[in-house]
Design a protein around this motif. Structure first.
Motif, short mmCIF file in Angstrom:
data_model
loop_
_atom_site.label_atom_id
_atom_site.label_comp_id
_atom_site.label_asym_id
_atom_site.label_seq_id
_atom_site.Cartn_x
_atom_site.Cartn_y
_atom_site.Cartn_z
N MET A 1 6.72 -2.01 5.91
CA MET A 1 6.88 -3.45 5.70
C MET A 1 5.66 -3.97 4.95
N TRP A 2 5.90 -4.80 3.93
CA TRP A 2 4.84 -5.40 3.11
C TRP A 2 3.95 -4.35 2.46
N GLY A 3 4.52 -3.18 2.15
CA GLY A 3 3.73 -2.13 1.55
C GLY A 3 2.78 -1.43 2.50
N LYS A 4 3.00 -1.62 3.80
CA LYS A 4 2.18 -1.00 4.83
C LYS A 4 3.05 -0.11 5.73
N THR A 5 2.46 0.95 6.25
CA THR A 5 3.13 1.79 7.23
C THR A 5 2.85 1.23 8.62
#
Length: 272
Positions: free
Chosen positions: A98-102
């Protein structure tokens, strides 16, 4: 029930000492023999190890306890199955992007009527209440914040307050102790049992409760190091652990608590 282990540190740190005691609870000193997993955030990346077999007899777990992986954030879980079969797909921790985060998540407890939680974006791979709740939690948070909140305090506080409210919804369905991380922050939510300890200078000795092992942290640290460990039950016998309160969400960054949300106040305290 399952047990949780987490770490937040301001310098790359290994969790070998704490994990050595923790893995003994997976079929050794504890009944949690239905799988285990551990996740590491390191150098901007993420990796995890999961095994549906008891950690106390797992060659992979022994490797992790001997292999000093240096990390800022760690989440680990040992499972006593209540919902869902004993298989790899049901083994924590679970991850989603999500949002480019793991995002990494592990849950201790059991929920009622969890099948009624609507899934807007994410869907489970296994068949546990834990993973379904994770998909609902992250998907609902994404609905409220379609993009990564700005780094200013107002946006972050609003996001964390929403996360706390969603955790409280899940707590209303049963027991919901949770560890959650996005690579920058570690979030710990207490429904019934979570305890934490922060180690900083002057460092001293610590003795494990579940294994015959003592370490002198002064030999492995610098005066600037700050390392916090969170667990379902205290892992050492000679240190003063702090127990979280039901309905409390703590936000950790680099070993420090930067925000606290409580059931009574429904809001954030000042950062420590």
């Amino acid at each position: 029930m399952c047990e949780l282990l987490g770490m937040s540190a301001n310098v790359p740190t290994d969790i070998c000492f704490s994990f050595t005691g923790f893995l003994h609870r997976g079929g050794g000193t504890g009944p949690h023999r239905d799988g285990w997993g551990i996740a590491f955030y390191e150098a901007g990346g993420y990796r995890d190890f999961r095994d549906p077999h008891p950690s106390v007899r797992s060659p992979i777990a022994r490797l992790i306890s001997d292999y000093p992986i240096q990390s800022h954030i760690v989440i680990s879980h040992i499972r006593q199955a209540n919902v869902g079969g004993v298989r790899l797909a049901n083994t924590h921790p679970f991850t989603r992007e999500m949002w480019g985060k793991t995002w990494c998540y592990a849950h201790n407890g059991q929920l009622e009527a969890w099948q009624g939680l609507p899934l807007a974006f994410y869907h489970p791979v296994g068949d546990t209440d834990s993973e379904h709740a994770f998909c609902w939690l992250l998907g609902t948070l994404r609905q409220h914040f379609p993009h990564l909140p700005d780094a200013n305090d107002t946006q972050r506080q609003a996001c964390w307050a929403r996360l706390h409210a969603l955790c409280e919804e899940l707590r209303s369905l049963g027991v919901f102790n949770m560890l959650l991380a996005d690579g920058d922050y570690l979030y710990t939510f207490c429904s019934t049992k979570l305890a934490h300890i922060t180690r900083r200078a002057p460092f001293g000795q610590a003795e494990l409760s579940d294994a015959e092992l003592t370490v002198n942290f002064a030999e492995h640290t610098t005066p600037a190091d700050i390392v916090s460990v969170i667990a379902t039950e205290p892992l050492t016998s000679n240190e003063a652990w702090v127990r979280m309160q039901p309905g409390e969400l703590l936000v950790w960054h680099q070993g420090r608590i930067v925000a606290r949300f409580t059931a009574e106040e429904k809001g954030a305290d000042s950062p420590q």
